[in-house]
Design an enzyme around this catalytic site. Structure first.
Site, short mmCIF file in Angstrom:
data_model
loop_
_atom_site.label_atom_id
_atom_site.label_comp_id
_atom_site.label_asym_id
_atom_site.label_seq_id
_atom_site.Cartn_x
_atom_site.Cartn_y
_atom_site.Cartn_z
N SER A 126 0.77 -1.23 0.06
CA SER A 126 -0.10 -0.09 -0.03
C SER A 126 0.85 1.35 0.14
O SER A 126 0.41 2.10 -0.57
CB SER A 126 -1.04 0.10 1.27
OG SER A 126 -1.61 -0.94 1.41
N GLU B 97 -5.17 -0.86 -8.58
CA GLU B 97 -3.90 0.04 -9.21
C GLU B 97 -2.94 -0.70 -9.76
O GLU B 97 -2.43 -1.63 -9.10
CB GLU B 97 -3.71 1.16 -8.13
CG GLU B 97 -4.95 2.05 -7.55
CD GLU B 97 -4.46 3.00 -6.60
OE1 GLU B 97 -4.90 4.24 -6.75
OE2 GLU B 97 -3.93 2.50 -5.54
N ASN C 229 -5.02 6.50 -2.21
CA ASN C 229 -4.67 7.05 -0.99
C ASN C 229 -4.17 8.56 -1.27
O ASN C 229 -4.22 9.10 -0.11
CB ASN C 229 -3.48 6.06 -0.54
CG ASN C 229 -4.48 4.84 0.25
OD1 ASN C 229 -5.71 4.79 0.65
ND2 ASN C 229 -4.02 3.68 0.29
P1 NAD Z 1 -2.09 -9.64 7.09
O1 NAD Z 1 -1.30 -9.31 8.14
O2 NAD Z 1 -3.54 -9.91 7.07
O3 NAD Z 1 -1.54 -10.59 5.99
C1 NAD Z 1 -0.16 -10.96 6.07
C2 NAD Z 1 0.26 -12.32 6.08
O4 NAD Z 1 1.36 -12.54 5.50
C3 NAD Z 1 0.01 -13.07 7.39
O5 NAD Z 1 -0.82 -13.98 7.39
C4 NAD Z 1 1.65 -13.59 7.40
O6 NAD Z 1 1.69 -14.74 8.11
C5 NAD Z 1 2.17 -13.90 6.09
N1 NAD Z 1 3.49 -13.70 5.74
C6 NAD Z 1 4.45 -13.05 6.28
N2 NAD Z 1 5.61 -13.51 5.81
C7 NAD Z 1 5.43 -14.30 4.75
C8 NAD Z 1 6.37 -14.80 3.78
N3 NAD Z 1 7.59 -14.52 3.79
N4 NAD Z 1 5.66 -15.83 3.01
C9 NAD Z 1 4.44 -16.01 2.99
N5 NAD Z 1 3.37 -15.29 3.97
C10 NAD Z 1 4.02 -14.57 4.88
O7 NAD Z 1 -1.73 -8.30 5.97
P2 NAD Z 1 -2.77 -7.74 4.64
O8 NAD Z 1 -3.65 -6.69 5.21
O9 NAD Z 1 -3.31 -8.81 4.06
O10 NAD Z 1 -1.92 -7.02 4.08
C11 NAD Z 1 -0.74 -7.56 3.10
C12 NAD Z 1 -0.07 -6.65 2.34
O11 NAD Z 1 -1.35 -6.06 1.34
C13 NAD Z 1 0.69 -5.42 2.86
O12 NAD Z 1 1.61 -4.95 1.92
C14 NAD Z 1 -0.53 -4.31 2.80
O13 NAD Z 1 0.17 -3.00 2.81
C15 NAD Z 1 -1.34 -4.65 1.38
N6 NAD Z 1 -2.69 -4.21 1.62
C16 NAD Z 1 -3.46 -3.99 2.48
C17 NAD Z 1 -4.60 -3.64 2.42
C18 NAD Z 1 -5.70 -3.93 3.51
O14 NAD Z 1 -6.77 -3.20 3.44
N7 NAD Z 1 -5.43 -4.58 4.57
C19 NAD Z 1 -5.29 -3.07 1.25
C20 NAD Z 1 -4.50 -2.96 0.09
C21 NAD Z 1 -2.81 -3.59 0.22
#
Ligand code: NAD
Length: 282
Positions: free
Chosen positions: A119, A152, A190
């Protein structure tokens, strides 16, 4: 090259949604988590999302079954070795992502494209940490992924036209609406949304109105689906604070500076819905 097999790194909130829409679109999809319990939890979230879609009439039982048939989970990085596209959706931490890309380089095939769902991190910086900066792009999905139409698509300074067209086409093939966004903090959505949310906090601190009245004003007066404080609690105040700091670091403009109240709420652990207390109590 055509994309047939897709790897998804991380089966959290976003990774599980991305794996779901990829498998639903017909791609052989392998999602990787760090351990069995997290994998089980993530796949459980994905299956519940599919069941909910069927129950609400948004998907047929046939689509559910086809999605599950195209999907597999793993804790082994090597299982992603033959993927044509690997989408990374792990924690929002530069070092963790760079470590993961380094490990991926050791197993991925030469033609494989890497994409990040970050993000707030710089796509060019992530690309530069790999041995394939030309075959790297940003694919920024929105939460909840199966419901939100937008993606995006971000090109690093080094992304080739071919890679860009490939990932743009991939996003469109998921029944999403891709848009081209710049590799600048906040991309498009954003960049506009975060200053609005920060401004709402500043205005509230300055006595503009109650939380409820400001939220009601923006929903009923502007037709927004939710007011700024409901949305802040939904997104997470820590996440908003983190993104605002990155944007302020880059642009040095007051519009992106996190207001003092936001910082203090994060320090007090009032993170929004996820902690049971943000601007509202849950
Ligand atoms: P989250 O914490 O729900 O999930 C992340 C997952 O990745 C965890 O379950 C963790 O165990 C796993 N993980 C960590 N290291 C790993 C690896 N080496 N291999 C495989 N899995 C691994 O986080 P999220 O909200 O899903 O966010 C993930 C990404 O998406 C981030 O970069 C975030 O900025 C982006 N994002 C989030 C949102 C949102 O609304 N939450 C929206 C758009 C983008």
């Amino acid at each position: 090259m055509t994309i047939q097999t897709v790897g998804v790194l991380g089966c959290g909130l976003m990774g599980s949604g991305i794996a779901q829409v990829s498998a639903a679109a017909g791609y052989q999809t392998i999602v990787r988590e760090v351990d069995d319990s997290l994998l089980e939890k993530g796949l459980g979230r994905l299956k519940k999302s599919l069941e909910d879609s069927v129950a609400k009439g948004r998907a047929t039982a046939e689509v559910r079954d086809k999605t599950l048939a195209n999907l597999s989970g793993t804790t082994k990085l090597e299982a992603l070795a033959d993927c044509d596209l690997i989408l990374e959706a792990i924690v929002e931490n530069l070092e963790a992502k760079q470590r993961t890309y380094a490990a991926l380089e050791a197993i991925a095939r030469n033609h494989t494209i890497f994409a990040s769902n970050t993000s707030s991190l710089c796509i060019t910086e992530l690309a530069a940490a790999t041995k394939r900066p030309d075959r790297f792009a940003g694919l920024h999905f929105f939460n909840p992924v199966p419901r939100m139409k937008l993606v995006e698509v971000i090109r690093a300074l080094t992304t080739t036209d071919e890679t860009y067209q490939m990932v743009f086409g991939f996003a469109a093939s998921l029944d999403k609406e891709p848009i081209t966004a710049p590799d600048r903090p906040g991309f498009i959505v954003n960049r506009l949304l975060v200053p609005y949310l920060l401004d709402a906090v500043r205005a509230y601190e300055n006595g503009l109105g109650t939380l409820e009245d400001i939220d009601k004003g923006m929903t009923l007066g502007c037709g927004y689906p939710m007011g700024p404080f409901t949305l802040l609690d939904f997104v997470g105040l820590d996440t908003t604070y983190f993104i605002a700091n990155i944007m302020f670091e880059e642009f040095r403009e007051p519009a992106y500076a996190p207001p003092p109240l936001l910082k203090r709420m994060v320090l007090a652990g009032r993170l929004g819905r996820k902690s049971g207390h943000g601007f509202y109590k849950y």
